[in-house]
Design a protein around this motif. Structure first.
Motif, PDB file in Angstrom:
ATOM      1  N   PRO A   1      60.284  85.430  66.425  1.00 25.62           N
ATOM      2  CA  PRO A   1      60.411  83.953  66.451  1.00 25.62           C
ATOM      3  C   PRO A   1      59.516  83.093  66.823  1.00 25.62           C
ATOM      4  O   PRO A   1      58.624  83.593  66.798  1.00 25.62           O
ATOM      5  CB  PRO A   1      61.025  83.719  67.868  1.00 25.62           C
ATOM      6  CG  PRO A   1      61.059  84.902  68.499  1.00 25.62           C
ATOM      7  CD  PRO A   1      60.977  86.018  67.793  1.00 25.62           C
ATOM      8  N   ALA A   2      58.784  82.383  65.822  1.00 20.32           N
ATOM      9  CA  ALA A   2      57.348  81.421  65.792  1.00 20.32           C
ATOM     10  C   ALA A   2      57.441  80.607  65.952  1.00 20.32           C
ATOM     11  O   ALA A   2      58.755  79.660  65.411  1.00 20.32           O
ATOM     12  CB  ALA A   2      56.852  82.602  64.601  1.00 20.32           C
ATOM     13  N   VAL A   3      56.408  79.780  65.654  1.00 19.25           N
ATOM     14  CA  VAL A   3      56.080  77.672  66.024  1.00 19.25           C
ATOM     15  C   VAL A   3      55.127  78.052  64.801  1.00 19.25           C
ATOM     16  O   VAL A   3      54.207  78.648  64.997  1.00 19.25           O
ATOM     17  CB  VAL A   3      56.510  77.666  67.182  1.00 19.25           C
ATOM     18  CG1 VAL A   3      56.934  76.068  66.841  1.00 19.25           C
ATOM     19  CG2 VAL A   3      57.644  77.404  68.052  1.00 19.25           C
ATOM     20  N   VAL A   4      54.851  76.943  63.732  1.00 25.91           N
ATOM     21  CA  VAL A   4      53.927  76.381  63.104  1.00 25.91           C
ATOM     22  C   VAL A   4      54.164  74.829  63.636  1.00 25.91           C
ATOM     23  O   VAL A   4      54.583  74.288  63.831  1.00 25.91           O
ATOM     24  CB  VAL A   4      54.217  76.477  61.792  1.00 25.91           C
ATOM     25  CG1 VAL A   4      52.792  75.850  61.241  1.00 25.91           C
ATOM     26  CG2 VAL A   4      54.304  77.568  61.560  1.00 25.91           C
ATOM     27  N   TYR A   5      52.639  74.258  64.539  1.00 24.12           N
ATOM     28  CA  TYR A   5      52.049  73.879  65.160  1.00 24.12           C
ATOM     29  C   TYR A   5      50.577  72.711  63.945  1.00 24.12           C
ATOM     30  O   TYR A   5      50.255  73.265  63.186  1.00 24.12           O
ATOM     31  CB  TYR A   5      51.807  73.394  66.211  1.00 24.12           C
ATOM     32  CG  TYR A   5      52.778  73.812  67.175  1.00 24.12           C
ATOM     33  CD1 TYR A   5      53.336  73.102  67.440  1.00 24.12           C
ATOM     34  CD2 TYR A   5      52.578  75.011  67.958  1.00 24.12           C
ATOM     35  CE1 TYR A   5      54.550  73.561  68.517  1.00 24.12           C
ATOM     36  CE2 TYR A   5      53.505  75.516  68.477  1.00 24.12           C
ATOM     37  CZ  TYR A   5      54.324  74.993  68.981  1.00 24.12           C
ATOM     38  OH  TYR A   5      54.989  75.147  70.678  1.00 24.12           O
TER      39      TYR A   5
ATOM     40  N   GLY B   1      42.974  90.565  63.050  1.00 25.15           N
ATOM     41  CA  GLY B   1      42.156  90.420  64.222  1.00 25.15           C
ATOM     42  C   GLY B   1      43.070  89.153  65.072  1.00 25.15           C
ATOM     43  O   GLY B   1      44.032  88.587  64.521  1.00 25.15           O
ATOM     44  N   ALA B   2      42.004  88.339  66.276  1.00 24.77           N
ATOM     45  CA  ALA B   2      42.209  87.818  67.259  1.00 24.77           C
ATOM     46  C   ALA B   2      42.185  86.061  65.811  1.00 24.77           C
ATOM     47  O   ALA B   2      43.011  85.938  66.884  1.00 24.77           O
ATOM     48  CB  ALA B   2      41.166  87.294  67.900  1.00 24.77           C
ATOM     49  N   ASN B   3      41.943  86.414  65.562  1.00 19.05           N
ATOM     50  CA  ASN B   3      41.930  84.944  64.644  1.00 19.05           C
ATOM     51  C   ASN B   3      42.871  84.998  62.921  1.00 19.05           C
ATOM     52  O   ASN B   3      42.512  84.415  62.298  1.00 19.05           O
ATOM     53  CB  ASN B   3      41.042  84.570  64.124  1.00 19.05           C
ATOM     54  CG  ASN B   3      40.479  83.557  65.482  1.00 19.05           C
ATOM     55  OD1 ASN B   3      40.961  83.258  66.139  1.00 19.05           O
ATOM     56  ND2 ASN B   3      39.024  84.139  65.777  1.00 19.05           N
ATOM     57  N   ALA B   4      43.655  86.084  62.640  1.00 18.26           N
ATOM     58  CA  ALA B   4      44.522  86.334  61.689  1.00 18.26           C
ATOM     59  C   ALA B   4      45.255  85.274  60.893  1.00 18.26           C
ATOM     60  O   ALA B   4      45.992  83.752  61.872  1.00 18.26           O
ATOM     61  CB  ALA B   4      46.030  87.174  61.662  1.00 18.26           C
TER      62      ALA B   4
ATOM     63  N   LYS C   1      47.944  81.334  66.859  1.00 14.20           N
ATOM     64  CA  LYS C   1      46.711  80.961  68.189  1.00 14.20           C
ATOM     65  C   LYS C   1      47.387  81.733  69.412  1.00 14.20           C
ATOM     66  O   LYS C   1      46.219  81.769  70.129  1.00 14.20           O
ATOM     67  CB  LYS C   1      47.079  79.309  68.254  1.00 14.20           C
ATOM     68  CG  LYS C   1      46.249  78.634  67.718  1.00 14.20           C
ATOM     69  CD  LYS C   1      45.085  78.468  66.794  1.00 14.20           C
ATOM     70  CE  LYS C   1      43.963  77.964  67.842  1.00 14.20           C
ATOM     71  NZ  LYS C   1      42.915  78.200  67.908  1.00 14.20           N
ATOM     72  N   GLN C   2      48.690  82.057  69.473  1.00 15.34           N
ATOM     73  CA  GLN C   2      48.941  82.977  70.437  1.00 15.34           C
ATOM     74  C   GLN C   2      50.077  83.682  69.957  1.00 15.34           C
ATOM     75  O   GLN C   2      50.412  83.665  69.476  1.00 15.34           O
ATOM     76  CB  GLN C   2      48.887  81.683  71.709  1.00 15.34           C
ATOM     77  CG  GLN C   2      49.793  82.612  73.352  1.00 15.34           C
ATOM     78  CD  GLN C   2      50.338  81.551  73.933  1.00 15.34           C
ATOM     79  OE1 GLN C   2      50.487  79.810  73.262  1.00 15.34           O
ATOM     80  NE2 GLN C   2      49.968  81.317  74.715  1.00 15.34           N
ATOM     81  N   VAL C   3      49.500  85.360  71.215  1.00 18.52           N
ATOM     82  CA  VAL C   3      50.792  85.282  70.720  1.00 18.52           C
ATOM     83  C   VAL C   3      51.189  86.562  71.820  1.00 18.52           C
ATOM     84  O   VAL C   3      50.383  86.350  72.863  1.00 18.52           O
ATOM     85  CB  VAL C   3      50.138  87.668  70.012  1.00 18.52           C
ATOM     86  CG1 VAL C   3      50.976  88.343  69.837  1.00 18.52           C
ATOM     87  CG2 VAL C   3      49.456  87.076  68.334  1.00 18.52           C
TER      88      VAL C   3
ATOM     89  N   PHE D   1      51.414  79.342  65.787  1.00 21.26           N
ATOM     90  CA  PHE D   1      50.821  79.096  64.856  1.00 21.26           C
ATOM     91  C   PHE D   1      50.133  77.616  64.594  1.00 21.26           C
ATOM     92  O   PHE D   1      50.715  76.811  65.131  1.00 21.26           O
ATOM     93  CB  PHE D   1      51.054  79.344  63.233  1.00 21.26           C
ATOM     94  CG  PHE D   1      51.751  81.116  62.955  1.00 21.26           C
ATOM     95  CD1 PHE D   1      50.363  81.748  62.864  1.00 21.26           C
ATOM     96  CD2 PHE D   1      52.948  81.320  63.409  1.00 21.26           C
ATOM     97  CE1 PHE D   1      50.706  83.318  62.640  1.00 21.26           C
ATOM     98  CE2 PHE D   1      52.667  83.027  63.124  1.00 21.26           C
ATOM     99  CZ  PHE D   1      52.322  83.444  62.660  1.00 21.26           C
ATOM    100  N   VAL D   2      49.026  77.537  64.024  1.00 16.10           N
ATOM    101  CA  VAL D   2      48.275  76.387  63.950  1.00 16.10           C
ATOM    102  C   VAL D   2      48.524  76.315  62.212  1.00 16.10           C
ATOM    103  O   VAL D   2      47.566  76.428  61.296  1.00 16.10           O
ATOM    104  CB  VAL D   2      47.018  75.860  64.495  1.00 16.10           C
ATOM    105  CG1 VAL D   2      46.847  74.527  63.779  1.00 16.10           C
ATOM    106  CG2 VAL D   2      47.455  76.013  65.676  1.00 16.10           C
TER     107      VAL D   2
END
Length: 217
Positions: free
Chosen positions: A29-33, A57-60, A76-78, A92-93
């Motif tokens: 599950p994921a969310v895009v803001y 990496g951290a900012n994929a 942004k957050q995993v 995600f953003v």
């Protein structure tokens, strides 16, 4: 920075039960803001998403295919399962090509400092502004041959064209110090034990001597 393409499905079920069902199907599950739009709730393929984030990496940066529409999304957050080490949820953003974003980029050291030194990373990341499609994966600081007392500030990091440092330029990032001696480590340990109220047992020889003195009296 390369962009990984991922096929996404719009998600209509929410809550913990729905999330568990999604994960049982090896999906995430994921969310895009972002961009003033309502959050977009998605289901992503588990393996492909995990590999894309690991590679990026951290900012994929991912290019999500949502019902035929392409959407650039910055990780942004995993959330990762602490035991199984699999992805549980990703935030995600939404970004656009050419758009500048603020991100924290990891710092790594390369090379070997001078003998009898200790390399300490005081700040593991620095904050920069960069184009969404040109975010550096990491910054390298060479400590090759660096002597004790050498310090590397944020301002000394080489930034690619189009990237602006936001972290204070005087921020200490890497510090090369003299390696502590065995005596210093022992003294530090004793001090820590004393502060914690830990009392060491008397050496056996000293205890025997005390006992003998008592008997002689």
């Amino acid at each position: 920075m390369s962009t990984e393409k991922i096929k996404a499905e719009l998600r209509t079920e929410f809550g913990k039960g729905a999330a568990r069902r999604i994960r049982r199907e090896h999906k995430i599950p994921a969310v895009v803001y972002g961009h003033g739009n309502e959050p977009i709730h998605l289901t992503l393929p588990g393996h492909d998403t995990m590999m894309a984030i690991k590679h990026g990496g951290a900012n994929a940066l991912l290019e999500l295919d949502i019902d035929g529409d392409a959407q650039l999304a910055l990780t942004k957050q995993v959330q990762v399962d602490p035991v199984r080490r699999v992805l549980e949820h990703v935030d995600f953003v939404a970004v656009k090509r050419g758009e500048k974003v603020t991100v924290d980029v990891p710092v790594v050291t390369v090379g070997d400092a001078a003998p009898e030194t200790l390399v300490v990373t005081e700040n593991a990341t620095v904050q920069v502004e960069a184009e969404a499609t040109h975010i550096p994966e990491q910054f390298e600081i060479s400590v090759e041959g660096a002597e004790a007392g050498t310090q590397f500030l944020a301002s000394q990091i080489e930034l690619p064209s189009g990237t602006t440092l936001l972290t204070d330029a005087e921020t200490l990032v890497v510090n090369v110090t003299a390696a502590p001696t065995a005596e210093a480590l022992e003294a530090e340990l004793e001090e820590a034990e004393a502060e914690a109220g830990i009392e060491k047992d008397e050496p056996e020889a000293a205890s025997d001597e005390a006992a003998e003195d008592g008997d002689s009296e």
